[in-house]
Design a protein around this motif. Structure first.
Motif, PDB file in Angstrom:
ATOM      1  N   VAL A  50       0.859  -1.187   0.000  1.00  0.00           N
ATOM      2  CA  VAL A  50       0.000   0.000   0.000  1.00  0.00           C
ATOM      3  C   VAL A  50       0.896   1.238   0.000  1.00  0.00           C
ATOM      4  N   PRO A  51       0.768   2.128  -0.984  1.00  0.00           N
ATOM      5  CA  PRO A  51       1.636   3.309  -1.058  1.00  0.00           C
ATOM      6  C   PRO A  51       1.528   4.189   0.185  1.00  0.00           C
ATOM      7  N   GLN A  52       2.642   4.735   0.593  1.00  0.00           N
ATOM      8  CA  GLN A  52       2.660   5.622   1.755  1.00  0.00           C
ATOM      9  C   GLN A  52       1.793   6.852   1.528  1.00  0.00           C
ATOM     10  N   ALA A  53       1.632   7.242   0.271  1.00  0.00           N
ATOM     11  CA  ALA A  53       0.803   8.415  -0.054  1.00  0.00           C
ATOM     12  C   ALA A  53      -0.652   8.194   0.348  1.00  0.00           C
ATOM     13  N   TYR A  54      -1.123   6.952   0.304  1.00  0.00           N
ATOM     14  CA  TYR A  54      -2.496   6.654   0.733  1.00  0.00           C
ATOM     15  C   TYR A  54      -2.664   6.996   2.207  1.00  0.00           C
ATOM     16  N   ARG A  55      -1.680   6.611   3.010  1.00  0.00           N
ATOM     17  CA  ARG A  55      -1.753   6.883   4.444  1.00  0.00           C
ATOM     18  C   ARG A  55      -1.696   8.389   4.704  1.00  0.00           C
ATOM     19  N   PRO A 103      -8.548  -2.349   3.071  1.00  0.00           N
ATOM     20  CA  PRO A 103      -9.197  -2.626   1.784  1.00  0.00           C
ATOM     21  C   PRO A 103      -8.216  -2.686   0.616  1.00  0.00           C
ATOM     22  N   SER A 104      -7.188  -1.822   0.625  1.00  0.00           N
ATOM     23  CA  SER A 104      -6.218  -1.818  -0.471  1.00  0.00           C
ATOM     24  C   SER A 104      -5.346  -3.072  -0.475  1.00  0.00           C
ATOM     25  N   SER A 105      -5.107  -3.628   0.699  1.00  0.00           N
ATOM     26  CA  SER A 105      -4.251  -4.819   0.796  1.00  0.00           C
ATOM     27  C   SER A 105      -5.033  -6.118   0.844  1.00  0.00           C
ATOM     28  N   MET A 106      -6.358  -6.055   0.695  1.00  0.00           N
ATOM     29  CA  MET A 106      -7.189  -7.238   0.832  1.00  0.00           C
ATOM     30  C   MET A 106      -6.853  -8.357  -0.159  1.00  0.00           C
ATOM     31  N   PRO A 107      -6.531  -8.056  -1.432  1.00  0.00           N
ATOM     32  CA  PRO A 107      -6.156  -9.157  -2.335  1.00  0.00           C
ATOM     33  C   PRO A 107      -4.963  -9.964  -1.840  1.00  0.00           C
ATOM     34  N   PHE A 116     -11.056 -20.743  -6.173  1.00  0.00           N
ATOM     35  CA  PHE A 116     -11.894 -19.937  -7.067  1.00  0.00           C
ATOM     36  C   PHE A 116     -12.814 -19.019  -6.263  1.00  0.00           C
ATOM     37  N   SER A 117     -13.345 -19.517  -5.154  1.00  0.00           N
ATOM     38  CA  SER A 117     -14.221 -18.698  -4.318  1.00  0.00           C
ATOM     39  C   SER A 117     -13.465 -17.508  -3.731  1.00  0.00           C
ATOM     40  N   ALA A 118     -12.257 -17.774  -3.229  1.00  0.00           N
ATOM     41  CA  ALA A 118     -11.454 -16.698  -2.646  1.00  0.00           C
ATOM     42  C   ALA A 118     -11.029 -15.690  -3.711  1.00  0.00           C
ATOM     43  N   THR A 119     -10.668 -16.180  -4.903  1.00  0.00           N
ATOM     44  CA  THR A 119     -10.292 -15.281  -5.992  1.00  0.00           C
ATOM     45  C   THR A 119     -11.460 -14.407  -6.428  1.00  0.00           C
ATOM     46  N   TYR A 120     -12.648 -15.015  -6.514  1.00  0.00           N
ATOM     47  CA  TYR A 120     -13.852 -14.258  -6.887  1.00  0.00           C
ATOM     48  C   TYR A 120     -14.143 -13.176  -5.855  1.00  0.00           C
ATOM     49  N   LEU A 121     -14.012 -13.549  -4.566  1.00  0.00           N
ATOM     50  CA  LEU A 121     -14.233 -12.577  -3.499  1.00  0.00           C
ATOM     51  C   LEU A 121     -13.216 -11.450  -3.557  1.00  0.00           C
ATOM     52  N   SER A 122     -11.969 -11.794  -3.879  1.00  0.00           N
ATOM     53  CA  SER A 122     -10.928 -10.773  -3.987  1.00  0.00           C
ATOM     54  C   SER A 122     -11.240  -9.782  -5.100  1.00  0.00           C
ATOM     55  N   LYS A 123     -11.701 -10.281  -6.255  1.00  0.00           N
ATOM     56  CA  LYS A 123     -12.055  -9.392  -7.365  1.00  0.00           C
ATOM     57  C   LYS A 123     -13.227  -8.499  -7.004  1.00  0.00           C
ATOM     58  N   LYS A 124     -14.205  -9.047  -6.294  1.00  0.00           N
ATOM     59  CA  LYS A 124     -15.344  -8.255  -5.867  1.00  0.00           C
ATOM     60  C   LYS A 124     -14.918  -7.126  -4.924  1.00  0.00           C
ATOM     61  N   LEU A 125     -14.026  -7.452  -4.004  1.00  0.00           N
ATOM     62  CA  LEU A 125     -13.534  -6.442  -3.073  1.00  0.00           C
ATOM     63  C   LEU A 125     -12.730  -5.368  -3.797  1.00  0.00           C
ATOM     64  N   ASN A 126     -11.965  -5.769  -4.796  1.00  0.00           N
ATOM     65  CA  ASN A 126     -11.189  -4.799  -5.582  1.00  0.00           C
ATOM     66  C   ASN A 126     -12.110  -3.831  -6.301  1.00  0.00           C
ATOM     67  N   LYS A 127     -13.192  -4.344  -6.896  1.00  0.00           N
ATOM     68  CA  LYS A 127     -14.130  -3.481  -7.605  1.00  0.00           C
ATOM     69  C   LYS A 127     -14.853  -2.551  -6.641  1.00  0.00           C
ATOM     70  N   ALA A 128     -15.134  -3.077  -5.448  1.00  0.00           N
ATOM     71  CA  ALA A 128     -15.824  -2.266  -4.442  1.00  0.00           C
ATOM     72  C   ALA A 128     -14.943  -1.089  -3.993  1.00  0.00           C
ATOM     73  N   ASP A 129     -13.611  -1.317  -3.970  1.00  0.00           N
ATOM     74  CA  ASP A 129     -12.698  -0.240  -3.548  1.00  0.00           C
ATOM     75  C   ASP A 129     -12.706   0.909  -4.531  1.00  0.00           C
ATOM     76  N   TYR A 130     -12.908   0.556  -5.821  1.00  0.00           N
ATOM     77  CA  TYR A 130     -12.855   1.603  -6.834  1.00  0.00           C
ATOM     78  C   TYR A 130     -14.235   2.167  -7.148  1.00  0.00           C
TER      79      TYR A 130
END
Length: 274
Positions: free
Chosen positions: A157-162, A182-186, A260-274
């Motif tokens: 996670v970039p220091q600029a985010y913090r 949330p940024s490091s969730m994947p 596959f379930s964990a990967t799908y959840l990771s993609k969903k969380l990534n989309k939710a962040d953006y």
């Protein structure tokens, strides 16, 4: 010469990738070849019969129990430990000691964990040969994986985010919960996926803590056997490689479904962040 070196390196990379995939396909293909004939509805959902026939449903349930219980305990502890090490702890001797201990735990053979679990959880805490004793032992096994992968994910996670979040007037806890995690969730989910694979593949530690009862567990305090222990026992006692391969197929399918379930959840969380 530069072009030759680039092409040589590219060729070595492709060759390495090909060899890796070929070995994987060879192993999986051989397992499917030896055990696919036994895969049917009765084999997966039937009760086990020591006299022959029957299914492996009790072992599947036991395996799922151990995965869920181990991850429910290990995940919050591992994530909180990684957050402390990366975000709150002052980098010094204490942090280096904790990291050294974590890395040392990663290299300990699983049989040592099994012996510890048999002495501490089974005997000292009087949990007996049970699913909960095996799950607590597996928690210790996967905890270093969760801690290290979470810590590495937090580093990405970039220091600029913090700095940007704190500049807007948020507290450090709010920054952690709303920005950093949330940024490091994947990356955190990747560690959980690795932990699931480690739990599913363990046999020695479970053998010494959960026992070998091939029956449907009535509770988490019941003695039972997982799929890996069952595969080991049918190979050792009956020499039935075909049955062991069929159990291996079920294990592969379970791992793929979890991944596959964990990967799908990771993609969903990534989309939710953006």
């Amino acid at each position: 010469m530069r072009s030759f070196k680039d092409n040589l390196l590219r060729g070595l990379l492709w060759f390495s990738a090909f060899v890796t995939v070929a070995i994987l396909l060879l192993i999986v293909g051989y397992i499917f070849y030896k055990g696919f004939r036994l895969i049917n509805f009765e084999f997966i959902f039937g009760d086990y019969s020591p006299t022959g026939g029957g299914g492996i449903w009790p072992m599947i349930v036991t395996t799922i129990y151990t995965i869920i219980i181990s991850l429910v305990i290990a995940t919050p502890i591992g994530i909180l430990a990684a957050v402390y090490l990366q975000e709150y702890a002052k980098q010094g001797r204490l942090v280096r000691t904790i990291r050294f201990a974590t890395e040392s735990l990663t290299g300990i053979p699983s049989i040592i964990y099994g012996l510890f679990g048999a002495v501490f959880f089974v005997t000292t805490l009087k949990l007996g040969m049970s699913i909960i004793a095996a799950s607590l032992t597996l928690t210790i096994i996967v905890l270093p994986v969760v801690i290290r992968t979470t810590e590495e994910a937090l580093k990405t996670v970039p220091q600029a985010y913090r700095e940007g979040s704190l500049a807007l007037g948020t507290t450090k806890l709010q920054t952690l919960l709303k920005v950093i995690l949330p940024s490091s969730m994947p990356g955190i989910l990747s560690g959980i996926i690795l932990s699931m694979g480690r739990i599913v593949g363990e046999s020695a530690a479970i053998f010494l803590t959960a026992g070998t009862v091939a029956a449907m567990p009535s509770s988490i305090f019941s003695s039972a056997r997982t799929l890996t222990v069952h595969s080991y026992l049918v190979t050792q006692e009956a020499g039935d490689i075909e049955l062991a391969a069929a159990i291996g197929i079920v294990l592969i399918i379970i791992i793929l479904l979890l991944n596959f379930s964990a990967t799908y959840l990771s993609k969903k969380l990534n989309k939710a962040d953006y």
